[in-house]
Design a protein around this motif. Structure first.
Motif, mmCIF file in Angstrom:
data_model
loop_
_atom_site.group_PDB
_atom_site.id
_atom_site.type_symbol
_atom_site.label_atom_id
_atom_site.label_comp_id
_atom_site.label_asym_id
_atom_site.label_seq_id
_atom_site.Cartn_x
_atom_site.Cartn_y
_atom_site.Cartn_z
ATOM 1 N N PHE A 1 -54.597 -24.845 73.439
ATOM 2 C CA PHE A 1 -53.688 -23.870 72.843
ATOM 3 C C PHE A 1 -53.069 -24.364 71.533
ATOM 4 C CE2 PHE A 1 -53.551 -22.889 77.412
ATOM 5 C CZ PHE A 1 -54.047 -21.608 77.362
ATOM 6 N N SER A 2 -53.565 -25.460 71.024
ATOM 7 C CA SER A 2 -53.034 -26.044 69.803
ATOM 8 C C SER A 2 -53.862 -25.591 68.601
ATOM 9 C CB SER A 2 -53.080 -27.568 69.903
ATOM 10 O OG SER A 2 -52.684 -28.156 68.699
ATOM 11 N N LEU A 3 -53.171 -25.224 67.534
ATOM 12 C CA LEU A 3 -53.832 -24.836 66.303
ATOM 13 C C LEU A 3 -53.408 -25.808 65.210
ATOM 14 C CD1 LEU A 3 -55.510 -22.834 64.588
ATOM 15 C CD2 LEU A 3 -53.384 -21.579 64.217
ATOM 16 N N PRO A 4 -54.278 -26.765 64.867
ATOM 17 C CA PRO A 4 -53.939 -27.723 63.806
ATOM 18 C C PRO A 4 -53.810 -27.007 62.467
ATOM 19 C CG PRO A 4 -55.845 -28.451 65.070
ATOM 20 C CD PRO A 4 -55.578 -27.041 65.455
ATOM 21 N N PHE A 5 -52.802 -27.414 61.705
ATOM 22 C CA PHE A 5 -52.579 -26.835 60.380
ATOM 23 C C PHE A 5 -51.962 -27.910 59.506
ATOM 24 C CE2 PHE A 5 -50.285 -24.289 57.223
ATOM 25 C CZ PHE A 5 -51.312 -23.454 56.805
ATOM 26 N N GLY A 6 -52.769 -28.542 58.686
ATOM 27 C CA GLY A 6 -52.293 -29.654 57.871
ATOM 28 C C GLY A 6 -51.833 -30.794 58.755
ATOM 29 N N LYS A 7 -50.615 -31.261 58.537
ATOM 30 C CA LYS A 7 -50.049 -32.355 59.335
ATOM 31 C C LYS A 7 -49.448 -31.850 60.640
ATOM 32 C CE LYS A 7 -48.735 -35.158 55.351
ATOM 33 N NZ LYS A 7 -47.613 -35.788 54.661
ATOM 34 N N HIS A 8 -49.410 -30.556 60.827
ATOM 35 C CA HIS A 8 -48.738 -29.964 61.970
ATOM 36 C C HIS A 8 -49.754 -29.349 62.934
ATOM 37 C CE1 HIS A 8 -45.003 -30.382 59.738
ATOM 38 N NE2 HIS A 8 -45.655 -29.909 58.696
ATOM 39 N N ALA A 9 -49.261 -29.007 64.106
ATOM 40 C CA ALA A 9 -50.051 -28.260 65.085
ATOM 41 C C ALA A 9 -49.133 -27.202 65.665
ATOM 42 C CB ALA A 9 -50.560 -29.180 66.183
ATOM 43 N N PHE A 10 -49.658 -25.999 65.772
ATOM 44 C CA PHE A 10 -48.860 -24.905 66.319
ATOM 45 C C PHE A 10 -49.299 -24.598 67.739
ATOM 46 C CE2 PHE A 10 -48.501 -24.378 61.761
ATOM 47 C CZ PHE A 10 -47.127 -24.274 61.636
ATOM 48 N N CYS A 11 -48.339 -24.243 68.566
ATOM 49 C CA CYS A 11 -48.593 -23.921 69.964
ATOM 50 C C CYS A 11 -48.909 -22.430 70.075
ATOM 51 C CB CYS A 11 -47.367 -24.257 70.814
ATOM 52 S SG CYS A 11 -47.601 -23.845 72.560
ATOM 53 N N LEU A 12 -50.051 -22.119 70.652
ATOM 54 C CA LEU A 12 -50.469 -20.737 70.855
ATOM 55 C C LEU A 12 -50.459 -20.340 72.322
ATOM 56 C CD1 LEU A 12 -53.496 -20.617 68.385
ATOM 57 C CD2 LEU A 12 -51.111 -20.020 67.949
ATOM 58 N N CYS A 13 -49.890 -21.173 73.179
ATOM 59 C CA CYS A 13 -49.859 -20.881 74.607
ATOM 60 C C CYS A 13 -48.882 -19.734 74.877
ATOM 61 C CB CYS A 13 -49.438 -22.109 75.402
ATOM 62 S SG CYS A 13 -49.230 -21.746 77.166
ATOM 63 N N PRO A 14 -49.358 -18.618 75.419
ATOM 64 C CA PRO A 14 -48.473 -17.486 75.659
ATOM 65 C C PRO A 14 -47.350 -17.791 76.655
ATOM 66 C CG PRO A 14 -50.755 -16.921 76.182
ATOM 67 C CD PRO A 14 -50.733 -18.350 75.755
ATOM 68 N N VAL A 15 -47.610 -18.657 77.612
ATOM 69 C CA VAL A 15 -46.579 -19.010 78.595
ATOM 70 C C VAL A 15 -45.490 -19.848 77.931
ATOM 71 C CG1 VAL A 15 -46.099 -20.153 80.797
ATOM 72 C CG2 VAL A 15 -48.237 -18.883 80.485
ATOM 73 N N ARG A 16 -45.903 -20.846 77.149
ATOM 74 C CA ARG A 16 -44.921 -21.697 76.457
ATOM 75 C C ARG A 16 -44.124 -20.898 75.439
ATOM 76 N NH1 ARG A 16 -41.144 -23.943 75.731
ATOM 77 N NH2 ARG A 16 -40.757 -26.060 74.999
ATOM 78 N N ILE A 17 -44.769 -19.988 74.759
ATOM 79 C CA ILE A 17 -44.085 -19.133 73.790
ATOM 80 C C ILE A 17 -43.059 -18.256 74.491
ATOM 81 C CG2 ILE A 17 -44.420 -17.214 72.171
ATOM 82 C CD1 ILE A 17 -47.138 -18.587 71.445
ATOM 83 N N TYR A 18 -43.425 -17.688 75.624
ATOM 84 C CA TYR A 18 -42.487 -16.857 76.388
ATOM 85 C C TYR A 18 -41.266 -17.674 76.811
ATOM 86 C CZ TYR A 18 -40.501 -13.777 79.883
ATOM 87 O OH TYR A 18 -39.629 -12.985 80.605
ATOM 88 N N ILE A 19 -41.500 -18.855 77.345
ATOM 89 C CA ILE A 19 -40.401 -19.719 77.799
ATOM 90 C C ILE A 19 -39.483 -20.061 76.620
ATOM 91 C CG2 ILE A 19 -39.836 -22.001 78.717
ATOM 92 C CD1 ILE A 19 -42.437 -21.745 80.423
ATOM 93 N N ALA A 20 -40.063 -20.377 75.493
ATOM 94 C CA ALA A 20 -39.253 -20.711 74.311
ATOM 95 C C ALA A 20 -38.442 -19.511 73.840
ATOM 96 C CB ALA A 20 -40.160 -21.212 73.193
ATOM 97 N N ALA A 21 -39.083 -18.350 73.808
ATOM 98 C CA ALA A 21 -38.419 -17.155 73.311
ATOM 99 C C ALA A 21 -37.306 -16.664 74.248
ATOM 100 C CB ALA A 21 -39.436 -16.039 73.094
ATOM 101 N N GLU A 22 -37.577 -16.679 75.528
ATOM 102 C CA GLU A 22 -36.627 -16.130 76.499
ATOM 103 C C GLU A 22 -35.529 -17.116 76.914
ATOM 104 O OE1 GLU A 22 -36.384 -12.931 77.648
ATOM 105 O OE2 GLU A 22 -37.912 -12.504 76.136
ATOM 106 N N PHE A 23 -35.835 -18.395 76.913
ATOM 107 C CA PHE A 23 -34.908 -19.382 77.439
ATOM 108 C C PHE A 23 -34.501 -20.443 76.414
ATOM 109 C CE2 PHE A 23 -37.579 -17.896 80.961
ATOM 110 C CZ PHE A 23 -36.603 -17.296 81.740
ATOM 111 N N SER A 24 -34.999 -20.316 75.189
ATOM 112 C CA SER A 24 -34.695 -21.293 74.123
ATOM 113 C C SER A 24 -34.942 -22.720 74.589
ATOM 114 C CB SER A 24 -33.269 -21.129 73.625
ATOM 115 O OG SER A 24 -33.072 -19.864 73.060
ATOM 116 N N ARG A 25 -36.042 -22.918 75.264
ATOM 117 C CA ARG A 25 -36.398 -24.250 75.776
ATOM 118 C C ARG A 25 -37.784 -24.610 75.340
ATOM 119 N NH1 ARG A 25 -34.697 -25.441 81.672
ATOM 120 N NH2 ARG A 25 -35.134 -27.439 80.838
#
Length: 82
Positions: A58-82
């Protein structure tokens, strides 16, 4: 952390469409085994801060960074700020 029945229902819906090689440890652990991310409230993207992010499907490398594309992790971050 206790979640509402509505959050539980929404998470189960998200999970139903995801093939997780870690067996949804983030969710099943009660959010105690979450991958480290940043940018939860900045721009809608989650930057993965895990050292082994390149090994995650679920990782998308972009330059020096990697973005998380996991829908479950995104939901948890969005709903619970964790």
């Amino acid at each position: 952390m206790e979640i509402t029945q509505e959050h539980h229902r929404q998470l189960e819906e998200v999970i139903s469409g995801v093939d997780c090689p870690k067996a949804f440890a983030c969710y099943k652990s009660g959010f105690t085994r979450l991958g480290k991310v940043s940018g939860i409230e900045k721009n809608g993207f989650l930057e993965c801060l895990e050292e082994d992010s390149q090994d995650c499907q679920f990782s998308l490398p972009f330059g020096k960074h990697a973005f998380c594309l996991c829908p479950v992790r995104i939901y948890i971050a969005a709903e619970f700020s964790r």
